[in-house]
Every structure is written in structure tokens, then in C-alpha cells.
Design an enzyme around this catalytic site. Sequence first.
Site, PDB file in Angstrom:
ATOM      1  N   GLU A 157      18.946  54.285 136.914  1.00  0.00           N
ATOM      2  CA  GLU A 157      19.074  52.835 136.728  1.00  0.00           C
ATOM      3  C   GLU A 157      19.644  52.159 137.983  1.00  0.00           C
ATOM      4  OE1 GLU A 157      19.596  52.480 131.924  1.00  0.00           O
ATOM      5  OE2 GLU A 157      21.438  52.712 133.086  1.00  0.00           O
ATOM      6  N   GLU A 208      14.197  55.819 128.175  1.00  0.00           N
ATOM      7  CA  GLU A 208      15.268  55.534 127.210  1.00  0.00           C
ATOM      8  C   GLU A 208      14.819  54.475 126.212  1.00  0.00           C
ATOM      9  OE1 GLU A 208      19.157  54.716 128.731  1.00  0.00           O
ATOM     10  OE2 GLU A 208      19.096  56.336 130.215  1.00  0.00           O
TER      11      GLU A 208
END
Length: 724
Positions: free
Chosen positions: A185, A254
Site C-alpha cells: 500500500e 484485500e
Amino acid sequence: MVLNFRDKSCIFLAILCCLSLSCIVKASVSYDRKAVIINGQRRILLSGSIHYPRSTPEMWPGLIQKAKEGGLDVIETYVFWNGHEPSPGQYYFGDRYDLVKFIKLVHQAGLYVNLRIGPYVCAEWNFGGFPVWLKFVPGMAFRTDNEPFKAAMKKFTEKIVWMMKAEKLFQTQGGPIILAQIENEYGPVEWEIGAPGKAYTKWVAQMALGLSTGVPWIMCKQEDAPGPIIDTCNGYYCEDFKPNSINKPKMWTENWTGWYTDFGGAVPYRPVEDIAYSVARFIQKGGSLVNYYMYHGGTNFDRTAGEFMASSYDYDAPLDEYGLPREPKYSHLKALHKAIKLSEPALLSADATVTSLGAKQEAYVFWSKSSCAAFLSNKDENSAARVLFRGFPYDLPPWSVSILPDCKTEVYNTAKVNAPSVHRNMVPTGTKFSWGSFNEATPTANEAGTFARNGLVEQISMTWDKSDYFWYITDITIGSGETFLKTGDSPLLTVMSAGHALHVFVNGQLSGTAYGGLDHPKLTFSQKIKLHAGVNKIALLSVAVGLPNVGTHFEQWNKGVLGPVTLKGVNSGTWDMSKWKWSYKIGVKGEALSLHTNTESSGVRWTQGSFVAKKQPLTWYKSTFATPAGNEPLALDMNTMGKGQVWINGRNIGRHWPAYKAQGSCGRCNYAGTFDAKKCLSNCGEASQRWYHVPRSWLKSQNLIVVFEELGGDPNGISLVKRT
């Protein structure tokens, strides 16, 4: 025809060559625009996150088997740097951190692995998975174009890759690892810090590619993932995500099955109808890998939880914190996976033809020479719809997708839940505890183990996060002529802290407590305190509740009492105590004496029976108990306690904080409509976490339980329960 020996030998060698080439072809992982290709075959991959340190090795086989039975193909896990390298160059891969064992168990079950090396993980894990010692490397700046960081990060990444290679765990070696992730991320961080971030992204990509794993690398939330590295999506919905190249597959690393619980926060949950809807929408729009984060959340044992994170990392996952199926979530998703697999040949052979079936309804049809699959979608949040598809009517509930693997038969609808709901109960085992207690005295400025400085010091730079606790100690001398001694209008002590909690002791007595929260970790204690003429002992116990796991500039994060510290209401007005001489002490006495173990110092006298302390701060409690019969998961009900930590046979089951009641708006929750972490909440007004997992594998026939209580509680209310 008669073959001579030479002809036979040539044929035999040719067969061997063919077999060898066949093995080489089989042991391969690549990708195209449609999907990951394993052994020459495109695959729709259904994946679930299980973090090995958040459960015990004894739990791993059962968790993995349930994931397989739930229809998963892949287990996804981070690699937790601070668990593996607690000191520079000193590595640990035992017990819950036995990464190789975990991956081999996944392989034995016939599943694949997506290894998210990071080594930054976020994951609501202490310091985002970074070892705290990294913060104090000279010149360190985290996750940017910084040589000390890049050197340390490269060294650890290489360590993990070489270990995997040595154990032949990559798919090209015959192992289960089909994907590896570098960084995590990073896109938002890169955007915030600019050019150094872009340079770091390029460097980290080249570093990873240079390790020659033989499997594709991925980067999540990284729109500018370089070259062959696949950029992937994280979030509640990823149907509209597109990778940065038409030659890369659409992957979702995710899909959040719920959300984390923080101390002071309510417990989030996500309706399974919405999860299934998000997956079906993603698949119908060309997605080929979906990972549930989390499939099993587990427990933040020890002090591994991130800032203000609860010890439970249940996450409302299909397998609950204890490893039991959460119904109907587990079974409804299992049925979804079966429907997707029935549609897989068509999904991977063609692009969808999209047809409108109404204002908010549409059909995604996948044709191939030998198969046809259709996804009928209703995006309307409020209204069901009856649609006609190929001349047949289909009833679509609001916010749902129906899957027709043969373009005719509806085998699954995301909102039609057929699996029964199962309510889990916490049932007392009847275990009796006979408590002993030990009360700590507050430290004084000159006692053993203290050190002095002029002014206030930052907490983590002193503790290196070896303990949650750090004492700030000083004396206040009050002259007999102070007016407040006559009027009774006590002076106001104000202490400003960078977090997370603060217990203020005046002359050995708890005067008050202040604490922050996840959204506001800093705190201010401001309260009138009772002082007498002469010397008054002030002891401030600063408590860290995990270190932050997300953000930028990890090297700049501070904790503890940084000031100002003032006393207002003396004759001269206000005293600024910030630059006074302070004494400091790392940890609490019981930690130094190892009271949580069976090898405690013999110098401690435990109070027994009716003399056991209740509602007293800085109190240690201990008892023994027999292991209950059966195999149900066990937990401690800590609802009558305040805040602290718990050990079973010397092993820390996590921080407890039942005194911190959950804030938020709880009520009925409709599955339809866009989900976020505040939409569906439970536990409002109650303890954010009441029950604390006690792994059965940590128990013996007779067991020692030790509780450290910071605030004060009633240990007689603690009970051992089983989850049924």
C-alpha cells in the site's frame, strides 16, 4: 521393425527429455491480461488471509483445512519482520513465527501461497511490522529513497527469499508460492512524499525482480508499479479497478471481510450478502484473483497489536478468532466459490458481453466454444427486480448478483442466503480461581533502576518498546506559606502527552488517569491534586498501547510525556515543570521480577484469601487452574478488570482493557448499499473486548495465570469460558 540397442537408447533419452520438459512446463507461473497462469493454465484464484503469528502452530492445520473446504485455492500471509528479527542480525523462526512450517502445511493441503514479504505490513500490527531498533539506526528514514532503510529492507527481503528458495517453496521449485509481494500500500505514501517516493518505488521494484523468484511480483495500491510487477487493489469494492497495463490481470489482494476492533471502538461486522456481491461484481467485470482479508483474523498475542488495537483480531472473518466457522458467512461464501468455479471455463475463455436488463440491472455473458456463463446483476439498493434473460424470468433481490454457470440455471444469488446462522456462546467452564495479589509501590526518584535527565525525554527512545511502561518521576516541594494549604483550593496539575495512557500518582496514591484513542492518541491530564507542605512525590506512569502501524515518517513518531507539564495555583502563579530534573524508570517492578512466570523472585510476598487486593492500581494477581476437559476453544472473561496484560504459563495472551467502553452508533444494518467500517457496529456501550483467547496448546494439566492490573479491578469476576 527390430530396434537395436542404440535406437532403444535414443528413444529412452528422448522420453526422458520430454518428461523433463513436461516438468519444466508444469512448474511455471506467469500471467496474461486475463489471469495468473499456473503450469500453462489460466486460473480463477480464490484466496484467504491467515497470518501465522496470529494463531498457534497447533491451529494451523485445522485453519488451512477449513479454508480448503471453504473453496479456497490460495492462502495469503504477510511476513512479520519484527517477529523474525527482534535484534539486528538475530533471527527467529520458531513457534508462531515458523514461516517455513506454515507454508509447508499449506502445500501439504494442496493449496497455493501468496507471500506478502513487504516487509512493511501495516496489518494493525505493532509498528507496521518494522523492528523498533530500525528507528534508531543513524540516518534512518522509513520507506523512502534512504540508504540506511534500503540496506536493511533489502537484507531482510533477501533473507526471506533465500530461505524460501533453500526450502524449495516457490512454485518453480515444486513448492506452493505462486505470487510474492514487495512493499505494501505504498501508493498513497509515494504521492505524499513526492520524488523520493517515486525513486524508492523504482528501486524496490528492481531489487525484488533481481531476486529471481520465478513467480510474479505484485504491489498493492500502487498505480505506477513498474514493468512486470502487477498492481493490485485493496478495499471493500474493487469491481472498477483496472491494472496499469492491459497485459496484467485484474487482482484483488484485500477484500475486507469486516474491520478491526480498537480499544474504545465498537465491533464492526460486514454482512455476507455484501461480501458475496462485491466478489461477484469483481469477477463479472474481469477479475481473476480475490483474497479475503481476513479469512481467519486470529489474535494479537503478546504486545504485537498496533496502536490502540484490541488483542482480538477477529475481523468478522469467515473463520472466527478461535478458528470456528462463522455462519452463515463461511457457508454462503463456500457456495459462491463453487458457483464461480463452475463458471471458470467460460470466464477465462472470453470477455463479457454486457446487456441491459433494466435501469439498474444488467447481464454479463461469457461465451466460449464449449461453455457459457452469465452473471445477472441488480445494483438497486432498495428494490428487487424481475428480469428476463434469454426468455426466462429471474428474481434479483436488491444489491445482488445471480450466477448462471450454463447461462440458464441460477445456482447462486449473493443475497439469497441458504446457510443457517449459528450463534456462538461463551459458556463458563466452572473453573475456580484462588487468587493471590501483589501491590507495586510507585518508584521514587533515587531508587535502583532509575536514571535522571534535565527535562522530559521521549518514551520509545528509552524503552525501545521492550515494555509498555515508562515512569516520569519528580518531587514537588511546597512551602508552608502556600495559600492553597489554608484555603483547600488544590493546585491544578496539567500534563500533556503524546500518548497513549497516563496514570498520575501523588505521594503513592493514584490521583487520576487519562488516555487517548485511535483517532486522537495524544492526551492531556488536567486535574487538581492534593499536596502537603514539604516534599511531595510525583510519579507519572506513561503507557504505550502498541505503536502506530500506518502513516509516513515512522522515524519521527513519538510517545510519552513530552510536555508541557505545569502546576497552576501556587503563590507565584504557574510552575512550568517541563525543564525540571526528572528521574526515569523503564517498566514496572513485576516485569523486572518476572512475576508472570514460574521463576519469579522469592522476595515477593503474595497476599492470599480475604486480603487479596481489589480495585487497587498496579496490582499483580496470580492463580492456578486445571485444564478443562473437552476440545472447545477457551477464553478468559475479563469484564470486571480495568486495563493491563494477562499471561498463561508465562505466555502473554495480550493486553486487556475492558474499562474502555465502545463508542459508536449500533443498530440494525441493511446489507444493501455501499459498506464502510462505521455502517454495521455492535457492542456499543460495552467493553470493546471482553473475552481473551487462551490457546489450548499453551495449557498443561495444571496452569499458572498471572494478571497485571494498572487501574484496579475485581479478579473474582474473572472466569474461564469455552466457545461453543
